[in-house]
Design a protein around this motif. Structure first.
Motif: not given
Length: 185
Positions: A5-9, A11, A24, A26-27, A39, A62
Motif C-alpha cells: 500500500s506504500d508503493f509509489r513511483n 520508491l 510503474e 498497478q494494484h 510492478t 524500503e
C-alpha cells in the motif's frame, strides 16, 4: 519496512542484495483470488528492468536515500573524485559506478548522488550538458537528399551522430539520458 500500500513511483527498495526502484505499479483485484500489485522495477546499479508481482500486503525493505549535490573534480587512474557542495568533503567513486555517464562528465560539473547513509548508490547528471566538438569530418552540401549525419568526437571522448553542418569547435547540447545530440549552442 513498507508494504504494497506504500508503493509509489520512485520508491527505492532492497531485494536480494540489490537496490531497485519502482518505475510503474498497478494494484489488481481479480474476481477470484487475492489482490496483488504488478510492478516494473529497475536495478539502480545495473540498469536491468524486470517485472515482479507482489501479494497485497507483502512487506519489502524500503531504502531511505538522500539526494546530495556534488561537483565532479577530476579523474585519476579510474578513480573519480567528487566534492560535496555544502561540506567541501571529497569522495572517490570507482569507474564501475560511472560507466554509463563517463562520456558526459566534464571537470567542475555539478551533479547529484543518491546516498544511503555514507554509501553512494547512483550518480545523476543534469539532463543536458554542453560539450565542444574536438573532431569531425567536414560535411558537404549535396551529400544526401535528407537527414544525413556524421560522427563527431566531443571533448570528453564521447562520440555522437550530428548533422552535416556541425564543425570542429562548435558547442553542442547533449541529452545525458540518451547520449544523443540535441542542438548547437
Amino acid at each position: 519496512m513498507a508494504d504494497t500500500s506504500d508503493f509509489r513511483n520512485g520508491l527505492i527498495m532492497s531485494m536480494g542484495g540489490d537496490y531497485w526502484t519502482i518505475q510503474e505499479f498497478q494494484h489488481v483485484k481479480p474476481g477470484k483470488g487475492g489482490a496483488f500489485v504488478r510492478t516494473k522495477l529497475k536495478n539502480l546499479l545495473t540498469g536491468q528492468v524486470k517485472e515482479q508481482t507482489f501479494r497485497s500486503g507483502e512487506k519489502v525493505d524500503e531504502v531511505r536515500v538522500v539526494r546530495q549535490r556534488y561537483q565532479y573534480l577530476y579523474n585519476a587512474d579510474g578513480i573519480y573524485y567528487m566534492m560535496d557542495k555544502e561540506s567541501y568533503e571529497q569522495i572517490e567513486l570507482g569507474e564501475a559506478m560511472l560507466s554509463d555517464v563517463t562520456g558526459m562528465l566534464k571537470e567542475n560539473m555539478d551533479l547529484e548522488i543518491l546516498m544511503e547513509g555514507n554509501k553512494p548508490l547512483v550518480v545523476e547528471l543534469p539532463n543536458f550538458v554542453e560539450l565542444t566538438v574536438t573532431e569531425t569530418d567536414p560535411g558537404f552540401k549535396g551529400d544526401t537528399a535528407q537527414g544525413a549525419s556524421k560522427p563527431a568526437t566531443l571533448e570528453t571522448g564521447h562520440v555522437v551522430h550530428v548533422p552535416l553542418f556541425i564543425n570542429e569547435g562548435d558547442v553542442l547540447r547533449i541529452d545525458t539520458r540518451t547520449g544523443k545530440y540535441v542542438t548547437r549552442v
